[in-house]
Design an enzyme around this catalytic site. Structure first.
Site, mmCIF file in Angstrom:
data_model
loop_
_atom_site.group_PDB
_atom_site.id
_atom_site.type_symbol
_atom_site.label_atom_id
_atom_site.label_comp_id
_atom_site.label_asym_id
_atom_site.label_seq_id
_atom_site.Cartn_x
_atom_site.Cartn_y
_atom_site.Cartn_z
ATOM 1 N N GLY A 14 83.598 3.432 -1.684
ATOM 2 C CA GLY A 14 84.779 4.173 -1.192
ATOM 3 C C GLY A 14 85.509 3.799 -0.036
ATOM 4 O O GLY A 14 86.407 4.235 0.615
ATOM 5 N N VAL A 66 83.578 5.201 -10.704
ATOM 6 C CA VAL A 66 82.482 6.023 -10.850
ATOM 7 C C VAL A 66 82.719 6.792 -11.958
ATOM 8 O O VAL A 66 81.732 7.775 -12.400
ATOM 9 C CB VAL A 66 82.222 6.686 -9.649
ATOM 10 C CG1 VAL A 66 81.578 5.897 -8.701
ATOM 11 C CG2 VAL A 66 83.459 7.784 -9.200
ATOM 12 N N TYR A 156 92.354 23.383 0.169
ATOM 13 C CA TYR A 156 90.970 22.561 -0.139
ATOM 14 C C TYR A 156 90.670 22.923 -1.500
ATOM 15 O O TYR A 156 89.987 22.089 -2.003
ATOM 16 C CB TYR A 156 90.306 22.792 1.090
ATOM 17 C CG TYR A 156 89.285 21.651 1.123
ATOM 18 C CD1 TYR A 156 89.767 20.123 1.372
ATOM 19 C CD2 TYR A 156 87.937 21.518 0.816
ATOM 20 C CE1 TYR A 156 88.816 19.015 1.193
ATOM 21 C CE2 TYR A 156 87.045 20.559 0.700
ATOM 22 C CZ TYR A 156 87.551 19.162 1.136
ATOM 23 O OH TYR A 156 86.700 17.961 1.144
ATOM 24 N N LYS A 163 82.621 19.918 -2.900
ATOM 25 C CA LYS A 163 81.563 19.752 -1.898
ATOM 26 C C LYS A 163 80.451 20.495 -1.587
ATOM 27 O O LYS A 163 79.310 20.016 -1.184
ATOM 28 C CB LYS A 163 82.585 19.725 -0.435
ATOM 29 C CG LYS A 163 83.564 18.528 -0.237
ATOM 30 C CD LYS A 163 83.169 17.229 -0.315
ATOM 31 C CE LYS A 163 84.188 16.112 -0.043
ATOM 32 N NZ LYS A 163 83.676 14.737 -0.608
ATOM 33 N N ILE A 192 90.338 13.762 8.922
ATOM 34 C CA ILE A 192 90.784 12.415 9.611
ATOM 35 C C ILE A 192 91.720 12.055 8.654
ATOM 36 O O ILE A 192 91.859 12.129 7.499
ATOM 37 C CB ILE A 192 89.435 11.332 9.533
ATOM 38 C CG1 ILE A 192 88.313 11.873 10.244
ATOM 39 C CG2 ILE A 192 90.032 9.996 9.897
ATOM 40 C CD1 ILE A 192 86.982 10.993 10.282
HETATM 41 P P1 NAD Z 1 89.764 7.389 1.430
HETATM 42 O O1 NAD Z 1 90.936 7.780 0.649
HETATM 43 O O2 NAD Z 1 90.037 6.124 2.304
HETATM 44 O O3 NAD Z 1 88.553 7.062 0.459
HETATM 45 C C1 NAD Z 1 88.624 7.517 -0.580
HETATM 46 C C2 NAD Z 1 87.551 6.776 -1.810
HETATM 47 O O4 NAD Z 1 87.427 7.191 -2.846
HETATM 48 C C3 NAD Z 1 88.813 5.710 -1.911
HETATM 49 O O5 NAD Z 1 88.035 4.544 -1.581
HETATM 50 C C4 NAD Z 1 88.963 5.502 -3.481
HETATM 51 O O6 NAD Z 1 89.062 4.464 -3.966
HETATM 52 C C5 NAD Z 1 87.792 6.276 -3.841
HETATM 53 N N1 NAD Z 1 87.488 6.652 -4.995
HETATM 54 C C6 NAD Z 1 88.411 7.649 -5.856
HETATM 55 N N2 NAD Z 1 88.279 7.819 -7.082
HETATM 56 C C7 NAD Z 1 87.296 7.071 -7.511
HETATM 57 C C8 NAD Z 1 86.529 6.296 -8.864
HETATM 58 N N3 NAD Z 1 87.094 7.104 -9.969
HETATM 59 N N4 NAD Z 1 85.935 5.479 -8.478
HETATM 60 C C9 NAD Z 1 85.255 4.909 -7.413
HETATM 61 N N5 NAD Z 1 85.866 5.114 -6.236
HETATM 62 C C10 NAD Z 1 86.889 6.234 -6.278
HETATM 63 O O7 NAD Z 1 89.532 8.790 2.128
HETATM 64 P P2 NAD Z 1 88.224 9.014 3.005
HETATM 65 O O8 NAD Z 1 88.684 10.461 3.650
HETATM 66 O O9 NAD Z 1 87.875 8.067 3.952
HETATM 67 O O10 NAD Z 1 87.213 9.789 2.034
HETATM 68 C C11 NAD Z 1 85.798 9.200 2.019
HETATM 69 C C12 NAD Z 1 84.972 10.451 1.624
HETATM 70 O O11 NAD Z 1 85.196 11.170 3.058
HETATM 71 C C13 NAD Z 1 85.306 11.425 0.761
HETATM 72 O O12 NAD Z 1 84.357 11.920 0.017
HETATM 73 C C14 NAD Z 1 86.147 12.571 1.529
HETATM 74 O O13 NAD Z 1 85.988 13.764 0.641
HETATM 75 C C15 NAD Z 1 85.223 12.757 2.659
HETATM 76 N N6 NAD Z 1 85.796 13.260 3.794
HETATM 77 C C16 NAD Z 1 86.994 13.122 4.157
HETATM 78 C C17 NAD Z 1 87.563 13.735 5.558
HETATM 79 C C18 NAD Z 1 88.713 13.523 6.013
HETATM 80 O O14 NAD Z 1 89.399 14.435 6.543
HETATM 81 N N7 NAD Z 1 89.516 12.415 5.604
HETATM 82 C C19 NAD Z 1 86.691 14.767 5.838
HETATM 83 C C20 NAD Z 1 85.562 15.202 5.575
HETATM 84 C C21 NAD Z 1 84.824 14.193 4.427
#
Ligand code: NAD
Length: 263
Positions: A14, A66, A156, A163, A192
């Site tokens: 990710g 994935v 959301y 989630k 974030i």
């Molecule tokens: P990000 O965009 O940096 O990371 C999301 C990742 O998901 C990317 O690397 C993307 O390539 C990957 N992804 C999407 N579709 C895919 C696929 N088919 N196969 C493989 N990889 C795939 O954003 P982030 O915010 O760092 O997200 C990481 C996690 O954190 C996510 O689960 C997100 O829901 C969660 N999250 C984010 C926040 C926020 O506010 N940014 C808050 C809580 C939780």
């Protein structure tokens, strides 16, 4: 003093860029001595992920979209050939079509629902299944969730449902894998500014609201999520599994819903 993850090998799934939560976790894990591998989805991201992996001394960079069972199998097979074993897995993957992340939840399409739950929830089940045979000495799996699983957060929508499913999946996986010494937990991070977050309607307003109203009165950083992930990945938390750890400045305890005011 040896680092908390000295001698451990972990796969980070990710990482998209240096704003990714996966990057915060990877940096912290590396600082604590872990050897890291990375996955990416698509050639575009490979170009970004390789140099970041190299910054942390890694050339273990594997393709893993994935949505494909074959890709997941190939990825873990390649990892097995390279390392032979795995100590931890970070699952930081989520996706929903942008049009599903604005307006009313009841407008969610069948296809939009399928895509969000496939990529964001089923992927944890499938990648865990592939990781387990490599975790012969036990292991730790950490996924990323958000408060939208527990409460309604404007826009959301289907990701909140995804989630909630992810958090339930964490508990079921934890129950399955406890006897094998494999722990499964999630971190519920505050908002974030990342690539994924930029797709959520009114994200900036929600982000600013947290900054002013969370008990700690500021937003969470990827470094703070990374530092919180390290103990979960290490032996320090050997009796903790099936848990959701909130790393959100205490926001989840306030009971005040984020209101997106009209301008
Ligand atoms: P990000 O965009 O940096 O990371 C999301 C990742 O998901 C990317 O690397 C993307 O390539 C990957 N992804 C999407 N579709 C895919 C696929 N088919 N196969 C493989 N990889 C795939 O954003 P982030 O915010 O760092 O997200 C990481 C996690 O954190 C996510 O689960 C997100 O829901 C969660 N999250 C984010 C926040 C926020 O506010 N940014 C808050 C809580 C939780």
């Amino acid at each position: 003093m040896p680092g908390l993850l000295e001698g451990r090998r972990g796969l980070i799934m990710g990482l998209a860029n240096e704003r990714s939560i996966a990057w915060g976790i990877a940096q912290a894990a590396r600082r604590e001595g872990a050897e890291l591998g990375f996955t990416y989805a698509g050639e575009m991201l490979e170009k970004r992920v390789r140099p970041l992996a190299a910054q942390l001394g890694s050339d273990v960079v594997l393709s893993c979209d994935v949505r494909s069972d074959e890709e997941i199998e190939r990825c873990f097979e390649a990892l097995g050939e390279r390392w032979g074993s795995l100590d931890f897995l970070v699952h930081a993957i989520a996706y929903a079509n942008k049009e599903e992340l604005t307006g009313e939840f009841y407008n969610t399409t069948r296809e939009g629902f399928r895509v969000a739950l496939d990529v964001s929830v089923y992927s944890l089940v499938a990648t865990t299944r592939s990781a387990v045979p490599l975790m012969r000495e036990g292991g730790s799996i950490v996924s990323l969730t958000y408060l939208g699983a527990e409460r309604t957060i404007p826009h959301y929508n289907v990701m909140g449902v995804a989630k909630a499913g992810l958090e339930a999946a964490v508990r079921y996986l934890a129950a399955d894998l406890g006897p094998s010494g494999i722990r499964v937990n999630a971190i519920s991070a505050g908002p974030i500014r990342t690539l994924a977050a930029s797709g959520i309607g009114d994200f900036r307003k929600i982000f600013d609201w947290y900054d002013r109203n969370s008990p700690l009165r500021r937003n969470t950083t990827i470094e703070e999520v990374g530092n919180a992930a390290v103990p979960l990945l290490s032996d320090w938390t050997r009796q903790i599994t099936g848990e959701v750890l909130h790393v959100d400045g205490g926001y989840h305890i306030t009971g005040v819903p984020p209101v997106v005011e009209e301008e």
